[in-house]
Design a protein around this motif. Sequence first.
Motif, mmCIF file in Angstrom:
data_model
loop_
_atom_site.group_PDB
_atom_site.id
_atom_site.type_symbol
_atom_site.label_atom_id
_atom_site.label_comp_id
_atom_site.label_asym_id
_atom_site.label_seq_id
_atom_site.Cartn_x
_atom_site.Cartn_y
_atom_site.Cartn_z
ATOM 1 N N TYR A 35 -11.530 -9.106 -34.113
ATOM 2 C CA TYR A 35 -11.030 -10.225 -34.884
ATOM 3 C C TYR A 35 -11.983 -11.405 -34.744
ATOM 4 C CZ TYR A 35 -6.549 -7.743 -34.941
ATOM 5 O OH TYR A 35 -5.567 -6.810 -35.113
ATOM 6 N N PHE A 45 -8.872 -10.259 -39.168
ATOM 7 C CA PHE A 45 -9.219 -8.895 -38.798
ATOM 8 C C PHE A 45 -10.584 -8.510 -39.365
ATOM 9 C CE2 PHE A 45 -8.662 -4.523 -37.846
ATOM 10 C CZ PHE A 45 -9.005 -3.787 -38.961
ATOM 11 N N GLU A 48 -11.426 -1.862 -37.251
ATOM 12 C CA GLU A 48 -10.731 -1.131 -36.202
ATOM 13 C C GLU A 48 -11.350 0.249 -36.050
ATOM 14 O OE1 GLU A 48 -7.177 0.585 -37.413
ATOM 15 O OE2 GLU A 48 -6.913 1.595 -35.505
ATOM 16 N N ARG A 55 -11.414 3.126 -38.860
ATOM 17 C CA ARG A 55 -10.190 3.480 -39.582
ATOM 18 C C ARG A 55 -9.790 2.420 -40.607
ATOM 19 N NH1 ARG A 55 -6.336 6.910 -37.841
ATOM 20 N NH2 ARG A 55 -4.741 5.350 -38.253
ATOM 21 N N ASN A 56 -10.224 1.217 -40.371
ATOM 22 C CA ASN A 56 -9.742 0.134 -41.211
ATOM 23 C C ASN A 56 -10.760 -0.992 -41.179
ATOM 24 O OD1 ASN A 56 -7.932 -1.141 -42.858
ATOM 25 N ND2 ASN A 56 -6.461 -1.603 -41.248
ATOM 26 N N GLY A 99 2.813 4.509 -34.065
ATOM 27 C CA GLY A 99 3.956 3.627 -33.961
ATOM 28 C C GLY A 99 3.720 2.397 -33.111
ATOM 29 N N TYR A 102 0.726 1.492 -30.819
ATOM 30 C CA TYR A 102 -0.484 1.235 -31.576
ATOM 31 C C TYR A 102 -0.584 -0.225 -31.945
ATOM 32 C CZ TYR A 102 -3.932 2.101 -35.311
ATOM 33 O OH TYR A 102 -5.030 2.134 -36.101
ATOM 34 N N GLN A 105 -1.318 -4.731 -29.331
ATOM 35 C CA GLN A 105 -2.716 -4.798 -28.969
ATOM 36 C C GLN A 105 -2.913 -5.807 -27.849
ATOM 37 O OE1 GLN A 105 -4.988 -5.456 -32.543
ATOM 38 N NE2 GLN A 105 -4.078 -3.716 -33.565
ATOM 39 N N ARG B 94 2.033 -2.871 -40.266
ATOM 40 C CA ARG B 94 2.796 -1.706 -40.701
ATOM 41 C C ARG B 94 2.632 -0.660 -39.611
ATOM 42 N NH1 ARG B 94 -0.104 -1.195 -46.343
ATOM 43 N NH2 ARG B 94 0.470 0.972 -46.081
ATOM 44 N N GLY B 96 2.462 2.701 -37.473
ATOM 45 C CA GLY B 96 2.045 4.046 -37.842
ATOM 46 C C GLY B 96 1.091 4.004 -39.015
ATOM 47 N N GLY B 97 0.911 5.080 -39.653
ATOM 48 C CA GLY B 97 0.035 5.162 -40.819
ATOM 49 C C GLY B 97 -1.392 4.813 -40.452
ATOM 50 N N SER B 98 -2.129 4.329 -41.396
ATOM 51 C CA SER B 98 -3.524 3.999 -41.134
ATOM 52 C C SER B 98 -3.740 2.502 -41.015
ATOM 53 C CB SER B 98 -4.389 4.547 -42.266
ATOM 54 O OG SER B 98 -4.023 3.924 -43.484
ATOM 55 N N GLN B 99 -2.682 1.739 -41.158
ATOM 56 C CA GLN B 99 -2.845 0.291 -41.109
ATOM 57 C C GLN B 99 -2.554 -0.200 -39.701
ATOM 58 O OE1 GLN B 99 -3.880 -1.822 -43.530
ATOM 59 N NE2 GLN B 99 -4.331 -0.018 -44.746
ATOM 60 N N GLY B 100 -3.534 -0.148 -38.873
ATOM 61 C CA GLY B 100 -3.302 -0.550 -37.492
ATOM 62 C C GLY B 100 -3.649 -1.983 -37.210
ATOM 63 N N ASN B 101 -4.201 -2.669 -38.205
ATOM 64 C CA ASN B 101 -4.607 -4.031 -37.903
ATOM 65 C C ASN B 101 -3.427 -4.983 -37.991
ATOM 66 O OD1 ASN B 101 -5.044 -3.356 -40.835
ATOM 67 N ND2 ASN B 101 -5.098 -5.585 -40.935
#
Lengths: 116, 114
Positions: A35, A45, A48, A55-56, A99, A102, A105, B94, B96-101
């Motif tokens: 970040y 952000f 990640e 992933r993002n 979930g 995750y 953080q 959100r 789970g899924g792929s949105q971990g930020n």
Amino acid sequence: KAGVTQTPRYLIKTRGQQVTLSCSPISGHRSVSWYQQTPGQGLQFLFEYFSETQRNKGNFPGRFSGRQFSNSRSEMNVSTLELGDSALYLCASSMGPSGRAYNEQFFGPGTRLTVL
Amino acid sequence: DQQVKQNSPSLSVQEGRISILNCDYTNSMFDYFLWYKKYPAEGPTFLISISSIKDKNEDGRFTVFLNKSAKHLSLHIVPSQPGDSAVYFCAASRSGGSQGNLIFGKGTKLSVKP
């Protein structure tokens, strides 16, 4: 249990240079996020990584890049530095993409980058 | 466009009183919300979280309330202590899924006066 560590803590660079920042996550954590914190924009952000894969990604130019190693340590790189890149760069780790764990953080102390 | 908003940049409260920090969000896909506390020269520290299946979560002096219909959450600190003086960030994600930020608000600076 050691927390998230970031090196260096402070850095001064000049415009046009590049910089590499390092982050070591909490032991057992496989997800690392980066970040940028500035007074005007708050915490934004960057990207990640999980298991060495991005992933993002946030809405930052391609000058900002990162990677993750097999031991989950991560680096981020900023090339062709601009004055506006001066900020606190924070790294956060979490266990992995499942979930709640995750999303909780844990942040490092940050690297304060000043671009002159 | 800011998806998570903390409209009060600062808040001053007397020691022993209740502190109420507010946060609004626009994205109805968010289903997990967190509060972080940040002292100067340190990274944010996780404080408390709430899932969208709940409307309240309590942890000691800290309680988070979620009003999904209003897309609003608040953090209550009672009683407030001088050591609570810090910047508080609301964050949403959100699960789970792929949105971990995490999407953060810009923070509210809380000052608790002795």
